[in-house]
Enzyme design. Structure first.
Site, short mmCIF file in Angstrom:
data_model
loop_
_atom_site.label_atom_id
_atom_site.label_comp_id
_atom_site.label_asym_id
_atom_site.label_seq_id
_atom_site.Cartn_x
_atom_site.Cartn_y
_atom_site.Cartn_z
N SER A 1 0.78 -1.24 0.00
CA SER A 1 0.00 0.00 0.00
C SER A 1 0.81 1.28 0.00
O SER A 1 0.24 2.36 -0.18
CB SER A 1 -0.96 0.02 1.21
OG SER A 1 -2.15 -0.66 0.89
N LYS B 1 0.26 3.72 -2.79
CA LYS B 1 -0.75 4.78 -2.78
C LYS B 1 -0.11 6.17 -2.75
O LYS B 1 -0.75 7.16 -3.10
CB LYS B 1 -1.70 4.58 -1.60
CG LYS B 1 -2.61 3.34 -1.74
CD LYS B 1 -3.53 3.20 -0.55
CE LYS B 1 -4.59 2.11 -0.76
NZ LYS B 1 -4.08 0.75 -0.60
N SER C 1 -6.08 3.35 4.18
CA SER C 1 -5.55 2.56 3.06
C SER C 1 -6.67 1.93 2.23
O SER C 1 -6.57 0.79 1.79
CB SER C 1 -4.62 1.45 3.59
OG SER C 1 -3.74 1.03 2.58
#
Length: 442
Positions: free
Chosen positions: A131, A134, A188
């Site tokens: 993640s 991102k 997230s």
């Protein structure tokens, strides 16, 4: 190829100091790693022999095989930021104290303002992002999207693997883009990532958003980064490096909106009366904010393939540092705690200490007109759903690198297929990007 590599490396190198390199980098179990030795040696005519630094201070941790082998190393990409960074081992300034032992397979500590790289372990080693990818989505889409614009979440946005990391946004719900950013950076949310990539992707929607992410990575000089999913969920041909993440994080923290979002502790997701959805609160998963004085924010990540990944930044005495780490295990310390230990190490170094630098946006592409092609080749040419992407010019399918990329993607697809939990789940998420596992809070 050798001429191009030499020219690009010469344009980007900065004077640096390094420790002697008598020892070979070792595996996470503490024994010589044959696969790593092979990567350093490279194929004839391709990578050549790469520098070996002292072993990284990793404590023993179980290795997790990636879904596919990483691309072949390229000397020019590995030398971005300085020749000392082109090592699979440890690189620190002369006379610097030993960094703390962490389980991350690669990491970098850098100065957000000066761009100095203070130290690292395998700075340019390939790894899966989870993640923390991102952040690349944020660097790409924050300038494109009006935070006050109200948008509707679609079924495609919510087409994520059941049980995966999500904010709880409702299909058909109306939300301000600012709210979606908070859901992305605090919790997230994978549905938030899909929505933001779609909204910023132009006529091609989600696919256009991922393509824009890869273009932004090349602009920033992150030549070893290639996105396949906007959320960081594992996909064939998706890679990054600790150095690239530092470049991406620096771009993010230069944006005032990002700094505000990533430092937010608690936010409220508005209710959707027409859908009978009540408002609810979300909390920031990044515990560095609560436990590290001067913390500025960052991002956590986890997948089965990537293991624990982390990006965190903090300010002390007017100095802002960022730490990026990949491939960590958490037998005794979570990702943010390992990041905090490395930040402490970095803040203890003199202000003029460095082993390299973070290149400026556009520097690598201006150094060589072929840099974007080289970046695509490094990523194996894998795109959404296994299709080829190579930026505006497309993937040069006639090259040997492209053929290798096709083989890599095919092999990765087979392995990923084996990891899918069940046919019913796969059918339910057929419109989503390929992913065997979801990121989780660290």
């Amino acid at each position: 190829m050798r001429g191009l590599s030499a020219a690009l490396a010469a344009a980007l190198l900065a004077p640096v100091s390094t420790l002697p390199a008598p020892a070979l980098a070792r595996s996470r179990a503490g024994t010589p790693n044959p696969a790593l030795a092979q990567v350093r040696t490279g194929a004839p005519g391709r990578a050549g022999r790469l520098a070996a630094g002292p072993p990284c201070p990793n404590v023993p941790a179980p290795a997790t095989p990636p879904p596919q082998p990483p691309p072949m190393p390229d000397p020019a990409a590995r030398a971005v930021g300085g020749a000392a960074l082109a090592t699979a081992g440890l690189v620190t300034p002369p006379s610097a104290p030993a960094p703390p032992p962490v389980t991350a397979t690669s990491w970098v500590v850098a100065d957000l303002d000066s761009g100095a790289v203070l130290g690292g372990c395998g700075p340019h080693e390939y790894a899966s992002p989870a993640s923390v990818q991102k952040l690349l989505l944020a660097a790409t889409m924050l300038p494109r999207l009006d935070p006050n614009r109200e948008v509707t979440l679609t079924a495609g946005d919510l087409a994520i693997e059941p049980g995966s990391s999500a904010v709880g946004l409702a299909e058909g719900g109306r939300y301000r883009i600012e709210t979606i950013w908070l859901g992305l950076l605090l919790k997230s949310g994978n549905e938030a990532a899909n929505a933001l990539a779609r909204l910023g992707g132009g006529p091609d929607g989600l696919a256009g958003g991922v393509r824009a992410m890869n273009e932004e990575a090349r602009r920033l000089g992150a030549l070893q980064t290639h996105a396949v999913t906007p959320s960081g969920l594992d996909g064939p041909g998706q890679f990054t490096s600790a150095y690239d993440l530092a470049l991406i994080a620096r771009a993010c923290f230069a944006d005032p909106a990002f700094r505000r979002y990533t430092a937010t502790r608690v936010a409220e997701i508005p209710g959707q009366p027409a859908l009978h959805e009540k408002p609810f609160q979300i909390q920031n998963d990044n515990q560095l904010l609560d436990h590290y004085p001067g913390a500025l924010g960052g991002k956590t990540g986890f997948t089965d393939v990537a293991r624990h990944t982390y990006v965190g930044a903090a300010e002390r005495g007017g100095r802002r540092l960022v730490v990026t780490l990949l491939g960590a295990e958490i037998p005794t310390q979570r990702g943010w705690q390992q990041g905090a230990a490395l930040l402490d190490w970095g803040f203890a170094l003199p202000r003029d200490a460095s082993v390299g630098r973070l290149v400026r946006p556009g520097e690598t592409t201006s150094a060589s007109p072929s840099a974007t092609v080289a970046a695509s080749a490094l990523a194996g040419g894998a795109g959404l759903n296994g299709t080829a992407t190579g930026g505006a010019g497309g993937w040069p399918g006639s090259t040997p690198a492209a053929a290798a990329g096709v083989l890599v993607v095919a092999g990765g697809a087979v392995l990923l297929a084996r990891r899918r939990r069940q046919a019913a789940r796969l059918a339910a998420t057929s419109s989503a990007l390929p992913t065997p596992k979801l990121p989780e809070p660290d």
